[in-house]
Design an enzyme around this catalytic site. Sequence first.
Site, PDB file in Angstrom:
ATOM      1  N   ASP A 135       0.814  -1.222   0.000  1.00  0.00           N
ATOM      2  CA  ASP A 135       0.000   0.000   0.000  1.00  0.00           C
ATOM      3  C   ASP A 135       0.844   1.267   0.000  1.00  0.00           C
ATOM      4  OD1 ASP A 135      -2.327  -1.711   0.355  1.00  0.00           O
ATOM      5  OD2 ASP A 135      -1.665  -1.902   2.434  1.00  0.00           O
TER       6      ASP A 135
ATOM      7  N   LYS B 242       2.545   2.085  -5.209  1.00  0.00           N
ATOM      8  CA  LYS B 242       3.313   1.601  -6.368  1.00  0.00           C
ATOM      9  C   LYS B 242       2.567   1.813  -7.677  1.00  0.00           C
ATOM     10  CE  LYS B 242       3.399  -2.476  -4.512  1.00  0.00           C
ATOM     11  NZ  LYS B 242       2.804  -2.141  -3.189  1.00  0.00           N
TER      12      LYS B 242
ATOM     13  N   ASN C 145      -5.159 -10.284  -5.011  1.00  0.00           N
ATOM     14  CA  ASN C 145      -5.052  -9.807  -3.624  1.00  0.00           C
ATOM     15  C   ASN C 145      -4.313  -8.473  -3.542  1.00  0.00           C
ATOM     16  OD1 ASN C 145      -2.715 -11.142  -4.497  1.00  0.00           O
ATOM     17  ND2 ASN C 145      -2.088 -11.672  -2.431  1.00  0.00           N
TER      18      ASN C 145
ATOM     19  N   GLY D  48      -4.141  -4.528  -4.539  1.00  0.00           N
ATOM     20  CA  GLY D  48      -4.942  -3.425  -5.057  1.00  0.00           C
ATOM     21  C   GLY D  48      -4.080  -2.203  -5.316  1.00  0.00           C
ATOM     22  N   HIS D  49      -3.957  -1.809  -6.583  1.00  0.00           N
ATOM     23  CA  HIS D  49      -3.174  -0.622  -6.950  1.00  0.00           C
ATOM     24  C   HIS D  49      -4.133   0.501  -7.334  1.00  0.00           C
ATOM     25  CE1 HIS D  49       0.682  -3.125  -7.943  1.00  0.00           C
ATOM     26  NE2 HIS D  49       0.295  -3.207  -6.685  1.00  0.00           N
TER      27      HIS D  49
ATOM     28  N   ARG E  30       2.811 -29.190  -8.742  1.00  0.00           N
ATOM     29  CA  ARG E  30       2.827 -29.580 -10.149  1.00  0.00           C
ATOM     30  C   ARG E  30       1.485 -30.148 -10.628  1.00  0.00           C
ATOM     31  NH1 ARG E  30       7.493 -31.242  -7.888  1.00  0.00           N
ATOM     32  NH2 ARG E  30       6.820 -33.413  -7.762  1.00  0.00           N
TER      33      ARG E  30
ATOM     34  N   GLN F   7       2.093  -6.386  -3.605  1.00  0.00           N
ATOM     35  CA  GLN F   7       2.396  -6.509  -2.170  1.00  0.00           C
ATOM     36  C   GLN F   7       3.668  -5.717  -1.844  1.00  0.00           C
ATOM     37  OE1 GLN F   7       1.550  -9.768  -3.825  1.00  0.00           O
ATOM     38  NE2 GLN F   7      -0.523  -9.127  -3.374  1.00  0.00           N
TER      39      GLN F   7
ATOM     40  N   ARG G 230     -10.447  -3.495   4.545  1.00  0.00           N
ATOM     41  CA  ARG G 230     -10.113  -3.596   5.965  1.00  0.00           C
ATOM     42  C   ARG G 230      -9.295  -2.393   6.416  1.00  0.00           C
ATOM     43  NH1 ARG G 230      -7.354  -9.447   6.467  1.00  0.00           N
ATOM     44  NH2 ARG G 230      -6.314  -8.647   4.616  1.00  0.00           N
ATOM     45  N   PRO G 231      -9.527  -1.891   7.641  1.00  0.00           N
ATOM     46  CA  PRO G 231      -8.696  -0.797   8.155  1.00  0.00           C
ATOM     47  C   PRO G 231      -7.255  -1.268   8.347  1.00  0.00           C
ATOM     48  CG  PRO G 231     -10.120  -1.665   9.891  1.00  0.00           C
ATOM     49  CD  PRO G 231     -10.565  -2.296   8.608  1.00  0.00           C
TER      50      PRO G 231
ATOM     51  N   SER H 265       5.957  12.294  -3.525  1.00  0.00           N
ATOM     52  CA  SER H 265       4.537  12.350  -3.886  1.00  0.00           C
ATOM     53  C   SER H 265       3.792  13.193  -2.858  1.00  0.00           C
ATOM     54  CB  SER H 265       3.951  10.943  -3.936  1.00  0.00           C
ATOM     55  OG  SER H 265       2.559  10.998  -4.162  1.00  0.00           O
TER      56      SER H 265
END
Length: 423
Positions: A13, A16, A38, A40-41, A145, A225, A304-305, A412
């Site tokens: 978070d 990126k 899983n 989120g960008h 496999r 991640q 989620r917080p 930023s």
Amino acid sequence: MKADVVLGLQWGDEGKGKIVDVLCDRYQAVARYHGGSNAGHTLEFNGQKVVLSVLPSGIFNRKIRNVIGSGVVLDVAALRRELNALESLGHRVIDWQNLLISKKAHLVLPTHCLLDRFAEERLGERKIGSTQKGIAPAYADKILRKGIRVGDLLQPDFALRCRKLMEDHAKQLQLLFSEEIDLETLFQKFMENINILSQFTLIDTEPVLQEILNGGGRILAEGAQATLLDLDYGSYPFVTSSSTLSGGACVGLGIAPQRIGEVYGVFKAYCTRVGNGPFPTEIKNGDTKKLRELGNEFGAVTKRPRRTGWLDLPALKYAIMLNGVTKLIITKVDVLSAMETVQVCTHYLVDGKRMDLVSTWVDSDKATPVFKEFKSWGNVNGIREKSQLPVTLIDYVTFLEKELGIPIVYVSVGPDRTQMVER
């Protein structure tokens, strides 16, 4: 030419996606090299806020190719939802022809998600903090496999293989968790969703990316991640299921190590993490709620917080070392504008001994973080030039550069793609 890498140096978070979106004009391809839905960008531009969990963050640049690499585990249901959400905002990715998907990427089946969910629930208070998107079970089948790859869609026995694997999962669900599932409905829905892939180009990533590099083009490898969630070197077992490091780009895209160029390490001016695990600089007083609300620190995928804490230099030094970071980018300095003072953990005291770099994960109860305090810098959202940066913020950034030994090339100052100050 080289492939540059953008990755997170904390627990995720860090922003990126925004960085990839800003930098991608300089490249001929953006390539996701690991993880799945899983991640989120979040991107903000032209008054719109977009959350990507499957697509590479360069997707809105129609001049470049966007690649989902072989190291990714692909959930076609999540891809369909994402494409529909973008279309409702006026972005029809299917028509752009700038998305390429690796034939070697493994598929996330609906039963992977169920295995993930019930395994996490069984842990009770010992929960890892899984997003329950089926990521770990999909990678487990890959290692065992017996996984299904995107390229298998082109084989005549694809449906049969998918059904057999889902039947195996159904048996596991019954034996391990006493759960009965409607396998036929799940299978038919999966087969409907898989058709979305027929509208995109399925490729072997390695020769395509090699051709770009040999032709004088540049590639930007996008990590998901972050470093401290790496399967091997993160705060195990509270980690993700893939290699989040710069080296993971070589494996996840089929790029030789000597072709890696710049490694952009992205970090927030403070720390957050989702789920359980050690977090020595976590804020325990009322400032944690304030910081969470100011930074909108809620999971882009899970909602989620996030737990919040002060910047952790020992952990950051560890992440820089692992990744061979050549350039740093600091994000969300604007969030700290409303704080009276800003804290930075310079080192730990563990059993009376000083620790300047985290090489093994310290117990939060045994490690005492030592902080240095800085004055905050006021509102910076409107700043676009480095000459406009407040002295207090310059002091903060200069201190970090000296401690970390790596230049901070971008600051930023807000969520929009235009709110970037190049130093």
